[in-house]
Scaffold this motif. Structure first.
Motif, mmCIF file in Angstrom:
data_model
loop_
_atom_site.group_PDB
_atom_site.id
_atom_site.type_symbol
_atom_site.label_atom_id
_atom_site.label_comp_id
_atom_site.label_asym_id
_atom_site.label_seq_id
_atom_site.Cartn_x
_atom_site.Cartn_y
_atom_site.Cartn_z
ATOM 1 N N PHE A 71 6.621 7.681 14.365
ATOM 2 C CA PHE A 71 7.837 8.298 13.836
ATOM 3 C C PHE A 71 8.339 7.585 12.585
ATOM 4 C CE2 PHE A 71 8.034 10.031 18.202
ATOM 5 C CZ PHE A 71 8.113 11.373 17.868
ATOM 6 N N LEU A 72 8.057 6.300 12.472
ATOM 7 C CA LEU A 72 8.392 5.603 11.229
ATOM 8 C C LEU A 72 7.557 6.171 10.082
ATOM 9 C CD1 LEU A 72 9.888 3.387 9.665
ATOM 10 C CD2 LEU A 72 8.029 1.813 10.301
ATOM 11 N N GLY A 73 6.268 6.423 10.344
ATOM 12 C CA GLY A 73 5.413 7.035 9.329
ATOM 13 C C GLY A 73 5.921 8.402 8.917
ATOM 14 N N CYS A 74 6.385 9.190 9.888
ATOM 15 C CA CYS A 74 6.978 10.497 9.585
ATOM 16 C C CYS A 74 8.235 10.332 8.718
ATOM 17 C CB CYS A 74 7.341 11.234 10.880
ATOM 18 S SG CYS A 74 5.931 11.716 11.900
ATOM 19 N N PHE A 75 9.027 9.330 9.043
ATOM 20 C CA PHE A 75 10.251 9.027 8.291
ATOM 21 C C PHE A 75 9.912 8.700 6.836
ATOM 22 C CE2 PHE A 75 13.490 5.664 7.199
ATOM 23 C CZ PHE A 75 14.585 6.508 7.110
ATOM 24 N N TRP A 76 8.938 7.802 6.628
ATOM 25 C CA TRP A 76 8.519 7.441 5.274
ATOM 26 C C TRP A 76 7.977 8.646 4.519
ATOM 27 C CZ3 TRP A 76 5.432 2.438 6.796
ATOM 28 C CH2 TRP A 76 6.330 1.358 6.893
ATOM 29 N N HIS A 77 7.131 9.420 5.187
ATOM 30 C CA HIS A 77 6.499 10.582 4.568
ATOM 31 C C HIS A 77 7.549 11.548 4.014
ATOM 32 C CE1 HIS A 77 4.865 14.743 4.847
ATOM 33 N NE2 HIS A 77 3.789 14.190 4.299
ATOM 34 N N SER A 123 -15.637 7.979 1.406
ATOM 35 C CA SER A 123 -14.596 6.951 1.587
ATOM 36 C C SER A 123 -13.200 7.451 1.213
ATOM 37 C CB SER A 123 -14.925 5.714 0.740
ATOM 38 O OG SER A 123 -14.928 6.035 -0.646
ATOM 39 N N TYR A 124 -13.109 8.676 0.682
ATOM 40 C CA TYR A 124 -11.825 9.202 0.189
ATOM 41 C C TYR A 124 -10.736 9.159 1.256
ATOM 42 C CZ TYR A 124 -8.454 12.726 -1.428
ATOM 43 O OH TYR A 124 -7.309 13.403 -1.788
ATOM 44 N N TYR A 125 -10.971 9.737 2.414
ATOM 45 C CA TYR A 125 -9.923 9.790 3.447
ATOM 46 C C TYR A 125 -9.606 8.422 4.040
ATOM 47 C CZ TYR A 125 -10.336 14.831 3.088
ATOM 48 O OH TYR A 125 -10.351 16.121 2.613
ATOM 49 N N PRO A 126 -10.618 7.573 4.361
ATOM 50 C CA PRO A 126 -10.273 6.226 4.861
ATOM 51 C C PRO A 126 -9.420 5.433 3.881
ATOM 52 C CG PRO A 126 -12.565 6.717 5.346
ATOM 53 C CD PRO A 126 -12.068 7.833 4.481
ATOM 54 N N ILE A 127 -9.728 5.552 2.586
ATOM 55 C CA ILE A 127 -8.943 4.804 1.595
ATOM 56 C C ILE A 127 -7.539 5.397 1.468
ATOM 57 C CG2 ILE A 127 -8.754 4.280 -0.872
ATOM 58 C CD1 ILE A 127 -11.775 3.891 -0.919
ATOM 59 N N MET A 128 -7.427 6.715 1.529
ATOM 60 C CA MET A 128 -6.106 7.352 1.466
ATOM 61 C C MET A 128 -5.212 6.904 2.630
ATOM 62 S SD MET A 128 -5.640 9.266 -1.222
ATOM 63 C CE MET A 128 -6.470 7.931 -2.076
ATOM 64 N N ASN A 158 -1.632 -0.461 -1.421
ATOM 65 C CA ASN A 158 -1.799 -0.639 -2.862
ATOM 66 C C ASN A 158 -0.483 -0.428 -3.597
ATOM 67 O OD1 ASN A 158 -3.367 -0.902 -5.360
ATOM 68 N ND2 ASN A 158 -3.008 1.292 -5.604
ATOM 69 N N LEU A 159 0.348 0.477 -3.096
ATOM 70 C CA LEU A 159 1.645 0.720 -3.729
ATOM 71 C C LEU A 159 2.570 -0.493 -3.595
ATOM 72 C CD1 LEU A 159 2.366 4.423 -2.670
ATOM 73 C CD2 LEU A 159 0.950 3.531 -4.529
ATOM 74 N N TYR A 160 2.443 -1.224 -2.488
ATOM 75 C CA TYR A 160 3.223 -2.457 -2.350
ATOM 76 C C TYR A 160 2.825 -3.468 -3.432
ATOM 77 C CZ TYR A 160 4.311 -0.800 2.416
ATOM 78 O OH TYR A 160 4.728 -0.071 3.500
ATOM 79 N N VAL A 161 1.517 -3.600 -3.639
ATOM 80 C CA VAL A 161 1.014 -4.548 -4.641
ATOM 81 C C VAL A 161 1.528 -4.166 -6.035
ATOM 82 C CG1 VAL A 161 -1.052 -5.438 -5.775
ATOM 83 C CG2 VAL A 161 -1.037 -5.107 -3.289
ATOM 84 N N SER A 208 -0.079 8.991 5.320
ATOM 85 C CA SER A 208 -1.135 9.162 4.314
ATOM 86 C C SER A 208 -1.355 10.590 3.828
ATOM 87 C CB SER A 208 -2.456 8.601 4.850
ATOM 88 O OG SER A 208 -2.914 9.329 5.971
ATOM 89 N N PRO A 209 -1.021 11.661 4.587
ATOM 90 C CA PRO A 209 -1.225 13.016 4.029
ATOM 91 C C PRO A 209 -0.549 13.230 2.680
ATOM 92 C CG PRO A 209 -0.811 13.178 6.376
ATOM 93 C CD PRO A 209 -0.598 11.729 5.999
ATOM 94 N N LEU A 210 0.537 12.491 2.434
ATOM 95 C CA LEU A 210 1.198 12.600 1.143
ATOM 96 C C LEU A 210 0.265 12.182 0.014
ATOM 97 C CD1 LEU A 210 3.793 12.978 -0.580
ATOM 98 C CD2 LEU A 210 4.255 10.558 -0.182
ATOM 99 N N HIS A 211 -0.484 11.090 0.220
ATOM 100 C CA HIS A 211 -1.406 10.613 -0.818
ATOM 101 C C HIS A 211 -2.514 11.625 -1.060
ATOM 102 C CE1 HIS A 211 0.721 6.848 -0.472
ATOM 103 N NE2 HIS A 211 0.419 6.765 0.807
ATOM 104 N N VAL A 212 -2.979 12.242 0.006
ATOM 105 C CA VAL A 212 -4.007 13.280 -0.131
ATOM 106 C C VAL A 212 -3.450 14.455 -0.921
ATOM 107 C CG1 VAL A 212 -5.439 14.931 1.121
ATOM 108 C CG2 VAL A 212 -5.187 12.596 1.989
ATOM 109 N N GLN A 213 -2.249 14.885 -0.586
ATOM 110 C CA GLN A 213 -1.644 16.037 -1.246
ATOM 111 C C GLN A 213 -1.491 15.815 -2.745
ATOM 112 O OE1 GLN A 213 2.031 17.611 0.473
ATOM 113 N NE2 GLN A 213 2.856 17.876 -1.581
ATOM 114 N N ILE A 214 -0.971 14.645 -3.118
ATOM 115 C CA ILE A 214 -0.724 14.373 -4.537
ATOM 116 C C ILE A 214 -2.036 14.251 -5.301
ATOM 117 C CG2 ILE A 214 0.299 12.759 -6.165
ATOM 118 C CD1 ILE A 214 2.311 14.416 -4.554
ATOM 119 N N THR A 215 -3.016 13.567 -4.729
ATOM 120 C CA THR A 215 -4.278 13.390 -5.457
ATOM 121 C C THR A 215 -5.055 14.695 -5.572
ATOM 122 O OG1 THR A 215 -5.363 12.663 -3.396
ATOM 123 C CG2 THR A 215 -4.529 10.950 -4.871
ATOM 124 N N LEU A 216 -5.013 15.542 -4.554
ATOM 125 C CA LEU A 216 -5.793 16.773 -4.652
ATOM 126 C C LEU A 216 -5.214 17.711 -5.713
ATOM 127 C CD1 LEU A 216 -4.627 19.636 -3.191
ATOM 128 C CD2 LEU A 216 -4.952 18.273 -1.139
#
Length: 527
Positions: A223-229, A330-335, A341-344, A401-409
């Motif tokens: 639910f924290l992940g849902c909150f962030w998303h 490796s696309y989905y595992p990295i996503m 990476n955004l923290y860095v 992570s679905p957000l990262h997939v959505q933006i990159t696609l």
């Protein structure tokens, strides 16, 4: 009064193209906005979005880019930097940051405007053959240059002509469409939508806290992940001043969400995202597609390009040659782990002095640093053992992570070809960005930002209004002949994986050629 009149008369002085080229040759940052010549050197260090977006507009007519990304108040302030006017049609220079060369202006060496235009044509010709001025100087397989030419030929055949008359007509219709959109009230924020979203945020945050107290670490993390998303969508609106349309109010809202609740820097995002909106899908310039050694969405990354954003060579080295061969797998595992990476990048922005030190955003870095400290250690002290912390960390990040997939696609499968400085802003945005089609009831999952192409055309439209804007954009595309790319989420993912697979195949081909050359004992004139 006489001094004011004198200043006004100076601002109306007609400046020649050759004179403006000379100013740029001296290192001045000169852009064109609504037939006015602006020298923005006094402002560039104060720009809340960083220096890079301005540098990419030097020598260009930036009217559409400025109107798209700035409030009316900001646009009015730009008149104070006016040094003159131009008359007639402006032919864009290639900005210095992109490799453009400029000649000093002197009475003895002053050449005609035609010579200046011819120089730009020469630069564009070099870019069309793949030999860009920003390339790392090294030999490369001939098929890469051939591939560059193929992409340019494909795009020039698919999209409207790049001749001046056609692109000027697209500009005119794009600006007319903006007036229609304003008249429809689509720039006005629908606050009732935010009420519904705040209820959703509260629900996810409350469930995460409840299960955290119960010791259900994985469920709490979900639910924290849902909150962030979900929160990211509102931070995005705030970054584009799409909520209250007030720079300071929206920025504070964005920083509270991004830094204090999400652990990410809004300032970093704005610095990167503004450049992305200006030079979308340009391999040398757009940080949102510069992911070597993990991903290469264009064969041009296989030539060790220099990134103007990161100011370094994106080396096509041994790790890249290995990882890129499997990038479609490796696309989905990295996503799933992309948030780390955004923290860095956020901490790099805050600690390396990349944030504005002057101007209206001077205090943001300090406010963000407090937010980063606030968001950091809480969960680590709440969860008792290391294994539970790791589970909590991974689950919460994978869920978002679905957000990262959505933006990159929205970009990874689209064109990266450089069609030159004559292409209109509207055509370039539609050529390099796709929309995601989904039923209305799923808008909450995509946050409304599945309409990335529409968002790139009009970034300040609140995302809740993007679906309503779609019908106007479709009419515009039909009228201008610009293809409108829209895929379902499933088909969009297929396009991205297929595109990554094509580049991976090119990497494997290069590796086979290198092995064949090595085994044959032929080393001269090959790399």
């Amino acid at each position: 009064m006489e001094k004011t009149a004198f200043r006004a008369s100076r601002k109306d002085t007609l400046l020649t193209r050759r004179y403006i080229e000379g100013l740029i040759a001296e290192g001045k940052h000169v852009i064109i906005y609504q037939d006015r010549v602006l020298k923005v050197d006094p402002f560039i260090k104060y720009h809340p979005g960083g220096e890079k977006p301005i540098k990419h507009m030097v020598g260009r007519d930036a009217t559409d880019e400025i109107n798209a990304l700035h409030s009316e108040e900001a646009r009015q302030r730009m008149s104070s930097y006016q040094i003159g006017r131009i008359e007639g049609l402006w032919i864009n220079f290639l900005p210095p940051i992109q490799g453009g060369k400029f000649r000093a202006y002197t009475e003895e060496t002053c050449l005609s405007d035609e010579d200046s235009t011819n120089q730009e044509s020469s630069v564009r010709q070099r870019k069309s053959t793949g030999t860009t001025l920003t390339d790392h100087p090294q030999a490369k397989p001939a098929f890469l240059d051939a591939r560059t030419r193929e992409e340019i030929i494909f795009d020039t055949a698919k999209y409207p002509s790049l001749d001046t008359a056609s692109q000027q007509e697209i500009k005119r219709k794009y600006r007319e469409l903006n007036e229609r959109i304003k008249a429809e009230g689509l720039y006005d924020c629908n606050y009732s939508c935010y009420f519904v979203e705040c209820c959703r945020y509260t629900l996810f945050a409350g469930l995460s806290y409840m299960f955290l107290r119960m010791g259900w670490w994985a469920t709490s993390a979900f639910f924290l992940g849902c909150f962030w998303h979900q929160l990211v969508f509102t931070a995005h609106d705030a970054g584009h001043m799409g909520i209250t349309h007030n720079f300071h109010v929206d920025t504070v809202i964005g920083m509270l969400i991004a830094d204090y609740l999400g652990g990410l820097s809004l300032g970093w995002w704005k610095r990167s995202h503004n450049v992305h909106h200006i030079v979308t899908n340009e391999p040398e310039h757009d940080p949102d597609i510069e992911h070597i050694p993990f991903f290469a969405i264009s064969h041009r990354f296989l030539t060790s390009l220099r990134s103007t954003y990161y100011d370094r060579i994106m080396t096509f080295d041994a790790p890249a040659r290995f990882l890129l061969k499997f990038q479609n797998y490796s696309y989905y595992p990295i996503m799933m782990l992309a948030r780390f990476n955004l923290y860095v990048l956020s901490w790099e922005y805050l600690l390396k002095g990349q944030a504005p030190k002057r101007g209206p955003a001077w205090w943001h870095v300090w406010f963000e640093l407090v937010g980063q400290v606030f968001s950091g250690p809480g969960l680590a002290t709440t969860i008792p053992d290391a294994s539970s912390r790791i589970i909590f960390l991974l689950v919460s990040h994978i869920v978002s992570s679905p957000l990262h997939v959505q933006i990159t696609l929205s970009h990874f499968a689209m064109s990266t070809a450089d069609l030159g400085v004559g292409e209109s802003f509207a055509q370039k945005m539609l050529r390099t960005t796709m929309d995601v089609d989904c039923p209305t009831w799923l808008d909450f999952f995509h946050g409304g930002l599945q309409f990335q192409a529409i968002h790139h055309l009009y970034p300040r439209i609140p995302r809740h209004n993007l679906r309503r804007t779609q019908k106007f954009v479709i009419e515009f595309c039909r009228d201008t002949g610009i293809p409108y790319a829209i895929f379902t989420f499933y088909d969009g993912n297929k396009e991205v994986i297929s595109h990554l697979g094509e580049v991976a195949k090119q990497v494997r081909l290069m590796e086979e050629c290198r092995k064949s050359i090595s085994e044959a004992g032929v080393f001269s004139d090959h790399h």
